[in-house]
Design a protein around this motif. Structure first.
Motif, PDB file in Angstrom:
ATOM      1  N   SER A   1       5.967   8.765   8.729  1.00 33.30           N
ATOM      2  CA  SER A   1       4.744   9.407   8.229  1.00 33.30           C
ATOM      3  C   SER A   1       4.262   8.738   6.941  1.00 33.30           C
ATOM      4  O   SER A   1       3.057   8.606   6.721  1.00 33.30           O
ATOM      5  N   GLU A   2       5.185   8.298   6.102  1.00 37.53           N
ATOM      6  CA  GLU A   2       4.794   7.577   4.887  1.00 37.53           C
ATOM      7  C   GLU A   2       4.137   6.251   5.251  1.00 37.53           C
ATOM      8  O   GLU A   2       3.105   5.879   4.680  1.00 37.53           O
ATOM      9  N   LEU A   3       4.714   5.549   6.200  1.00 39.60           N
ATOM     10  CA  LEU A   3       4.147   4.280   6.627  1.00 39.60           C
ATOM     11  C   LEU A   3       2.776   4.490   7.261  1.00 39.60           C
ATOM     12  O   LEU A   3       1.864   3.696   7.043  1.00 39.60           O
ATOM     13  N   GLN A   4       2.602   5.568   8.009  1.00 35.81           N
ATOM     14  CA  GLN A   4       1.306   5.852   8.627  1.00 35.81           C
ATOM     15  C   GLN A   4       0.228   6.052   7.573  1.00 35.81           C
ATOM     16  O   GLN A   4      -0.903   5.608   7.751  1.00 35.81           O
ATOM     17  N   ARG A   5       0.553   6.709   6.463  1.00 38.25           N
ATOM     18  CA  ARG A   5      -0.430   6.874   5.373  1.00 38.25           C
ATOM     19  C   ARG A   5      -0.860   5.518   4.826  1.00 38.25           C
ATOM     20  O   ARG A   5      -2.031   5.294   4.536  1.00 38.25           O
ATOM     21  N   ALA A   6       0.084   4.586   4.704  1.00 46.26           N
ATOM     22  CA  ALA A   6      -0.249   3.242   4.228  1.00 46.26           C
ATOM     23  C   ALA A   6      -1.130   2.522   5.245  1.00 46.26           C
ATOM     24  O   ALA A   6      -2.124   1.876   4.869  1.00 46.26           O
ATOM     25  N   ILE A   7      -0.797   2.627   6.525  1.00 46.05           N
ATOM     26  CA  ILE A   7      -1.613   2.004   7.567  1.00 46.05           C
ATOM     27  C   ILE A   7      -3.019   2.578   7.555  1.00 46.05           C
ATOM     28  O   ILE A   7      -4.008   1.837   7.648  1.00 46.05           O
ATOM     29  N   ASP A   8      -3.136   3.892   7.410  1.00 45.42           N
ATOM     30  CA  ASP A   8      -4.453   4.534   7.349  1.00 45.42           C
ATOM     31  C   ASP A   8      -5.263   4.016   6.166  1.00 45.42           C
ATOM     32  O   ASP A   8      -6.467   3.773   6.283  1.00 45.42           O
ATOM     33  N   ALA A   9      -4.612   3.819   5.023  1.00 42.27           N
ATOM     34  CA  ALA A   9      -5.305   3.296   3.833  1.00 42.27           C
ATOM     35  C   ALA A   9      -5.768   1.858   4.071  1.00 42.27           C
ATOM     36  O   ALA A   9      -6.879   1.477   3.672  1.00 42.27           O
ATOM     37  N   ILE A  10      -4.951   1.053   4.724  1.00 36.91           N
ATOM     38  CA  ILE A  10      -5.332  -0.327   5.032  1.00 36.91           C
ATOM     39  C   ILE A  10      -6.530  -0.338   5.978  1.00 36.91           C
ATOM     40  O   ILE A  10      -7.499  -1.076   5.768  1.00 36.91           O
ATOM     41  N   GLU A  11      -6.482   0.480   7.004  1.00 37.21           N
ATOM     42  CA  GLU A  11      -7.586   0.528   7.961  1.00 37.21           C
ATOM     43  C   GLU A  11      -8.877   1.021   7.301  1.00 37.21           C
ATOM     44  O   GLU A  11      -9.960   0.508   7.603  1.00 37.21           O
ATOM     45  N   ALA A  12      -8.788   1.989   6.401  1.00 37.49           N
ATOM     46  CA  ALA A  12      -9.973   2.470   5.677  1.00 37.49           C
ATOM     47  C   ALA A  12     -10.554   1.352   4.820  1.00 37.49           C
ATOM     48  O   ALA A  12     -11.774   1.156   4.774  1.00 37.49           O
ATOM     49  N   ALA A  13      -9.698   0.599   4.145  1.00 37.63           N
ATOM     50  CA  ALA A  13     -10.173  -0.517   3.323  1.00 37.63           C
ATOM     51  C   ALA A  13     -10.841  -1.575   4.194  1.00 37.63           C
ATOM     52  O   ALA A  13     -11.881  -2.134   3.819  1.00 37.63           O
ATOM     53  N   LYS A  14     -10.290  -1.838   5.377  1.00 32.66           N
ATOM     54  CA  LYS A  14     -10.878  -2.828   6.282  1.00 32.66           C
ATOM     55  C   LYS A  14     -12.247  -2.380   6.793  1.00 32.66           C
ATOM     56  O   LYS A  14     -13.117  -3.207   7.031  1.00 32.66           O
ATOM     57  N   ARG A  15     -12.444  -1.071   6.943  1.00 31.86           N
ATOM     58  CA  ARG A  15     -13.756  -0.570   7.379  1.00 31.86           C
ATOM     59  C   ARG A  15     -14.811  -0.752   6.295  1.00 31.86           C
ATOM     60  O   ARG A  15     -15.990  -0.880   6.591  1.00 31.86           O
ATOM     61  N   ASN A  16     -14.388  -0.774   5.034  1.00 32.57           N
ATOM     62  CA  ASN A  16     -15.332  -0.800   3.920  1.00 32.57           C
ATOM     63  C   ASN A  16     -15.466  -2.145   3.219  1.00 32.57           C
ATOM     64  O   ASN A  16     -16.347  -2.294   2.365  1.00 32.57           O
ATOM     65  N   HIS A  17     -14.607  -3.091   3.546  1.00 30.98           N
ATOM     66  CA  HIS A  17     -14.617  -4.381   2.838  1.00 30.98           C
ATOM     67  C   HIS A  17     -14.352  -5.522   3.823  1.00 30.98           C
ATOM     68  O   HIS A  17     -13.471  -5.417   4.672  1.00 30.98           O
ATOM     69  N   PRO A  18     -15.069  -6.624   3.678  1.00 29.98           N
ATOM     70  CA  PRO A  18     -14.859  -7.760   4.583  1.00 29.98           C
ATOM     71  C   PRO A  18     -13.495  -8.423   4.388  1.00 29.98           C
ATOM     72  O   PRO A  18     -12.928  -8.962   5.331  1.00 29.98           O
ATOM     73  N   LEU A  19     -12.983  -8.396   3.170  1.00 28.11           N
ATOM     74  CA  LEU A  19     -11.659  -8.936   2.854  1.00 28.11           C
ATOM     75  C   LEU A  19     -10.882  -7.869   2.093  1.00 28.11           C
ATOM     76  O   LEU A  19     -11.433  -7.210   1.216  1.00 28.11           O
ATOM     77  N   ILE A  20      -9.603  -7.737   2.423  1.00 30.76           N
ATOM     78  CA  ILE A  20      -8.757  -6.830   1.656  1.00 30.76           C
ATOM     79  C   ILE A  20      -7.534  -7.586   1.170  1.00 30.76           C
ATOM     80  O   ILE A  20      -7.172  -8.642   1.711  1.00 30.76           O
ATOM     81  N   SER A  21      -6.918  -7.031   0.144  1.00 29.70           N
ATOM     82  CA  SER A  21      -5.664  -7.564  -0.367  1.00 29.70           C
ATOM     83  C   SER A  21      -4.674  -6.421  -0.492  1.00 29.70           C
ATOM     84  O   SER A  21      -5.067  -5.246  -0.542  1.00 29.70           O
ATOM     85  N   LEU A  22      -3.412  -6.763  -0.553  1.00 29.49           N
ATOM     86  CA  LEU A  22      -2.350  -5.766  -0.644  1.00 29.49           C
ATOM     87  C   LEU A  22      -1.476  -6.047  -1.853  1.00 29.49           C
ATOM     88  O   LEU A  22      -1.261  -7.204  -2.218  1.00 29.49           O
TER      89      LEU A  22
END
Length: 139
Positions: free
Chosen positions: A24-45
């Protein structure tokens, strides 16, 4: 434990991992990554790893599965900063950097946390943090 941490740049997803990471913790991180990808052409971690002991089986399977789905989408990732003093994590990060040439991956020692956060926030010339400036409106 895997917690999201704040980063001043909106295109950067930052997290801290230690101890035992659950699905469940990892899923929250995946959800945050996917949200960033929806809003930005490039993301960093930024991934800060301190005393990571293990991932539950659910977390491990989720991590591998999500990672495989991202192989065709690596051009959306700009940089990944790994902050750790653990030698094994540094070795794995070096291997990933060689395997995934499309993404700049760099390891920082724990005392260079601020430098890792700043490095991850940098965008390539011509790219903008505001997606509308690049004509980007999500996938």
């Amino acid at each position: 434990m895997l917690d999201l941490i704040t980063h001043p740049a909106e295109h950067v997803v930052a997290m801290k991992a230690g101890g035992i990471v659950t699905g469940s913790e990892l899923q929250r991180a995946i959800d945050a990554i996917e949200a960033a990808k929806r809003n930005h052409p490039l993301i960093s971690l930024v991934v800060e790893i301190d005393d990571l002991r293990l991932m539950t089986l659910t977390a491990l399977l989720k991590d591998v599965g999500y990672g495989l789905t991202q192989l065709g989408d690596l051009d959306r990732y700009h940089r990944a900063a790994v902050v750790t003093d653990q030698a094994l994590i540094q070795l794995i990060t070096d291997l990933e950097e060689r395997l995934f040439k499309a993404v700049e991956i760099r390891t920082f020692p724990g005392h260079e946390h601020a430098a890792a956060m700043a490095w991850a926030a940098e965008l390539p010339p011509g790219a903008h943090e505001n997606p509308e400036e690049d004509g980007y409106h999500g996938a």
